[in-house]
Design an enzyme around this catalytic site. Sequence first.
Site, PDB file in Angstrom:
ATOM      1  CB  ALA A 280      -0.921   0.000   1.204  1.00 53.05           C
ATOM      2  CB  ILE A 282       5.854   0.762  -2.287  1.00 54.82           C
ATOM      3  CG1 ILE A 282       6.786   0.512  -1.111  1.00 54.82           C
ATOM      4  CG2 ILE A 282       6.630   0.947  -3.577  1.00 54.82           C
ATOM      5  CD1 ILE A 282       7.488  -0.782  -1.159  1.00 54.82           C
ATOM      6  CG  ASP A 326       7.365  30.789 -39.223  1.00 58.69           C
ATOM      7  OD1 ASP A 326       8.424  31.314 -38.883  1.00 58.69           O
ATOM      8  OD2 ASP A 326       7.266  29.665 -39.730  1.00 58.69           O
ATOM      9  CG  ASP A 631       7.001  26.968 -43.023  1.00 59.32           C
ATOM     10  OD1 ASP A 631       8.185  27.314 -43.133  1.00 59.32           O
ATOM     11  OD2 ASP A 631       6.041  27.712 -43.276  1.00 59.32           O
ATOM     12  CG  ASP A 635      12.054  27.232 -41.016  1.00 55.42           C
ATOM     13  OD1 ASP A 635      12.873  28.157 -41.105  1.00 55.42           O
ATOM     14  OD2 ASP A 635      10.895  27.303 -41.459  1.00 55.42           O
ATOM     15  CG  ASN A 697       1.051   5.681  -0.460  1.00 62.69           C
ATOM     16  OD1 ASN A 697      -0.087   5.227  -0.540  1.00 62.69           O
ATOM     17  ND2 ASN A 697       1.896   5.643  -1.451  1.00 62.69           N
ATOM     18  CB  THR A 728      -9.643   4.322  -1.156  1.00 69.93           C
ATOM     19  OG1 THR A 728     -10.360   3.233  -0.631  1.00 69.93           O
ATOM     20  CG2 THR A 728     -10.218   5.622  -0.662  1.00 69.93           C
ATOM     21  CG  ASP A 729      -4.661   5.001  -2.206  1.00 71.05           C
ATOM     22  OD1 ASP A 729      -5.520   5.565  -1.502  1.00 71.05           O
ATOM     23  OD2 ASP A 729      -3.576   4.595  -1.775  1.00 71.05           O
TER      24      ASP A 729
HETATM   25  P1  ATP Z   1       6.822  34.124 -42.341  1.00 71.31           P
HETATM   26  O1  ATP Z   1       8.171  33.931 -41.757  1.00 71.31           O
HETATM   27  O2  ATP Z   1       6.061  35.261 -41.802  1.00 71.31           O
HETATM   28  O3  ATP Z   1       6.018  32.881 -42.447  1.00 71.31           O
HETATM   29  P2  ATP Z   1       7.616  33.607 -44.817  1.00 71.31           P
HETATM   30  O4  ATP Z   1       8.549  32.622 -44.253  1.00 71.31           O
HETATM   31  O5  ATP Z   1       6.424  33.127 -45.562  1.00 71.31           O
HETATM   32  O6  ATP Z   1       7.133  34.615 -43.771  1.00 71.31           O
HETATM   33  P3  ATP Z   1       9.084  33.915 -46.997  1.00 71.31           P
HETATM   34  O7  ATP Z   1       8.214  32.862 -47.558  1.00 71.31           O
HETATM   35  O8  ATP Z   1      10.507  33.627 -46.716  1.00 71.31           O
HETATM   36  O9  ATP Z   1       8.456  34.493 -45.722  1.00 71.31           O
HETATM   37  O10 ATP Z   1       8.962  35.146 -47.916  1.00 71.31           O
HETATM   38  C1  ATP Z   1       9.844  36.224 -47.799  1.00 71.31           C
HETATM   39  C2  ATP Z   1       9.617  37.131 -48.961  1.00 71.31           C
HETATM   40  O11 ATP Z   1       9.869  36.435 -50.174  1.00 71.31           O
HETATM   41  C3  ATP Z   1       8.193  37.658 -49.073  1.00 71.31           C
HETATM   42  O12 ATP Z   1       8.041  38.863 -48.393  1.00 71.31           O
HETATM   43  C4  ATP Z   1       8.028  37.851 -50.558  1.00 71.31           C
HETATM   44  O13 ATP Z   1       8.491  39.116 -50.951  1.00 71.31           O
HETATM   45  C5  ATP Z   1       8.941  36.811 -51.164  1.00 71.31           C
HETATM   46  N1  ATP Z   1       8.188  35.627 -51.593  1.00 71.31           N
HETATM   47  C6  ATP Z   1       7.383  34.870 -50.863  1.00 71.31           C
HETATM   48  N2  ATP Z   1       6.880  33.842 -51.572  1.00 71.31           N
HETATM   49  C7  ATP Z   1       7.391  33.960 -52.809  1.00 71.31           C
HETATM   50  C8  ATP Z   1       7.270  33.199 -54.013  1.00 71.31           C
HETATM   51  N3  ATP Z   1       6.524  32.119 -54.097  1.00 71.31           N
HETATM   52  N4  ATP Z   1       7.965  33.622 -55.088  1.00 71.31           N
HETATM   53  C9  ATP Z   1       8.721  34.708 -55.013  1.00 71.31           C
HETATM   54  N5  ATP Z   1       8.884  35.448 -53.931  1.00 71.31           N
HETATM   55  C10 ATP Z   1       8.228  35.108 -52.824  1.00 71.31           C
END
Ligand code: ATP
Length: 889
Positions: A280, A282, A326, A631, A635, A697, A728-729
């Site tokens: 009981a 432990i 982001d 994403d 990153d 306990n 009960t426990d």
């Molecule tokens: P956050 O960090 O807020 O999510 P993000 O990572 O989406 O922003 P990026 O995608 O790196 O930011 O975009 C940075 C810049 O690159 C934008 O401000 C835009 O001017 C340019 N950009 C974004 N998407 C494209 C694309 N598909 N083709 C060309 N230029 C782009």
Amino acid sequence: MIYHQMDANEAAKSLHTNTKTGLSTKMADERRKKVGRNELSEGEKQSAILLFFSQFKDFMVLVLLAATLISGLLGEYVDAVAIMVIVLINGLLGFIQESKAEKSLQALKNLSAPKVNVLRDGRWMKIDSKDAVPGDILKLSSGDRVGADMRIIVSNNLEIEESALTGESIPAQKHSDLILEENPSLGDLNNMAFMGTMVTRGNGIGIVTATGMNTAMGKIAGMIQTAETIMTPLQRRLDQLGKILITVALLLTVAVVLAGIFHGHDIYTMFLAGVSLAVAAIPEGLPAIVTIALSLGVQRMIRKNAIVRKLPAVETLGCASVICSDKTGTMTQNKMTVTHLWGGGKTWTVAGSGEFFAQDKKIEVEREKTLYQLLTFGTLCNNAEIKMSGKELNVDGDPTEGALLIAGAKAGIDKKSLLGQFLIEKEYPFDSARKMMSVIVKGPSGERFVITKGAPDVLSLKSDAILWEGKQKALSGQLMQEVQGAVKQLASMALRTIAIAYKPLRGPIPERAEDVEKNLTLIGLQGMIDPPRPEVKAAVAECKRAGIKTVMITGDHVETACAIASQLGILSNGAKETKVMDGRRLNELSVKDLETVVEDISVFARVSPEHKLKIVNALQNKGHIVAMTGDGVNDAPAIKAADIGIAMGITGTDVAKEASSLILLDDNFATIKAAIKEGRNIYENIRKFIRYLLASNVGEILVMLFAMLMSLPLPLVPIQILWVNLVTDGLPAMALGLDQPEENVMQRNPRHPKEGVFARGLGWKILSRGFLIGVVTLAAFVIVYHRNPNDLPYAQTVAFATLVMAQLIHVFDCRSEISIFSRNPFENKYLVWAVISSALLMFIVIYVPVFQPIFHTVAVEPRDWLLILGLSAVPTFLLAGTFFSRKRK
Ligand code: ATP
């Protein structure tokens, strides 16, 4: 078969597929039936029977079984059978708990099942990776995990990191050419991609050549199947604590037994009492309940759209002091709409709705040369597609590019008909570090030109000319200032800005983006709005109250970032100078330099992914527990380095997800806040049942110890102790694990990560309440025993009832750090039912005649219930409102 030696057509032919339309769904289904699913087979699973028997391996259960055997040998059959039943029930409960935990882990695994982008019936679609079959045409994009073995047929700067297979951590550059070499090694097969490897750059298309266990990865799958279970820091601490508690409990048990024998109790009774008490006292069930509480918490998080990939994150979440998030898609809706265009000193606004594909609009726009070029080039240098499903208009692909397409469509410019005249010969995909994307286009009369679109500040540096009033002029001095002014103006309206540039191309098509993206002619800008998610402002404020700072990290322009940050309450008015830093400044600072200012900064703009790691490191060096979202592929290092790495479920790449400990299914900042709240609550709930179980306990041991020291008869018989331990426990402790968060859970500062189990007064609460539970149980026993010393079983039954009731009342006190009065006792339905059923079971054991001989109980007279209830309320109410009644800040 040697697909690397075949060209795309031969490979397609030998795999009976078509590179333009892919397989039909029917064919794919038939092939899957033949070759099986595209999965690596899992190692042997523990069978249910084995799992059930593993419950009895526990040391204390073995002790109990030994005690059963001894009772049986001594002819005490009732005791033996009763103990046996209790052991079985205990085992069954353990079994149910463990299989539940197992199932939830499996469910988690299914949730994060990888997807592939496949061409079926002539359409690109996302399917579960396990449904891919040989002959499928798959698209690979930067950040994807390769879903099967493939022969590459298209490569746009495709690079794949194959260290999982070859050990080589530098990504291999993939191409679609033949490799004629005999017996090349896996690492040399650069026109093939292999299951389980990661696309780090570019994009491409391949034909699936092998799936499941037939892949290169499948062949070595046996070697890499590791099913490690990682303990959370709390679990590890509890594990160590458990060992100390076992020793203390055993010592006290021995003291009780010796004192009992010394005072003339017979050895068998004291042996059984000792065993029961040890079982009981432990807290051997504690780690299991902690695991259950964690995994149930994980399931609650899933309901709130947060998937925990690594269990320790549940605890770390409660300690988070900074969230670096982001902007695009996480704080904003990622629903981009172009509202303004600028070119050659002129600004155009785009009406909200507008008819799509309207021919008359096209004629109108065509007259404005720059506007027409801006829209056409934005449509051509673009991977997104507009899809109409009924009246609904959907964008397939990157929302930024979708916005450009829609802006074009509003003026009657349609991508499909443009592609009838212009051929895209090569693409240099967008990446967040370059912040640009380019295509090489062949026009109707055979002329070649480059279209580049990207962040204006980057693109204007790559341009040496600009279209101005229909003429090409040098981009410098006054004109450069005009461009910068226009960018600033659009950005300060919270618009994301994209610049579009072009140049004619003579000679061969360069391989590298750097060789294309230079000496461009700037055409103009498109500015798009991306409204903040409505729930984020409140979430930021709630985090602030909870002592958690929100930091916005974005690739966007400083002005755009500041405008959104102000709307969300991340940046206060007038703080722009001190609280905002851009990528250029970040480049100049070392981590050490950054440390001195990092705590002041609320917005990092125009950052590249590698800056994120610097920010994480600087914050961590300042003692922060950092949550970081991401994403893309780049990153991943920051996500890994953060205390809580968070990946996006919708837009996140497989690489980011695999580096993360938490995935947001809805990509929403508010979900991070919800997960932190849940993380804090789970930890508090664990504290609640630790407090409850250990105080119980302590009470059980002390009542026996005091009685033996005072030379009294046994106040509880062994089977009663076992019963209290199991019924009960157990149930109320589980219910505490499901408790709702206290109101102030998001109004206090984050927990210190090194905080001990008994911190914040928990140890004192356990000892004081446990002591009182022991005292009142003994008092009940003594009072009744003195009234009638000839009826020991009656006094023992009253003591048993007092112990049970004292614990059942005390459990409500455990729900609050402040006081029992600060919470509605009926809020936690599970707890109410657990307490009612525990009380009912106690009544059954006391009043139902068949159980009385087993539990050595007799019916308690109604008037004695006053005594029992009065005494059992003491431990909870005597101290309520006195100790720790102040609110913690
Ligand atoms: P956050 O960090 O807020 O999510 P993000 O990572 O989406 O922003 P990026 O995608 O790196 O930011 O975009 C940075 C810049 O690159 C934008 O401000 C835009 O001017 C340019 N950009 C974004 N998407 C494209 C694309 N598909 N083709 C060309 N230029 C782009």
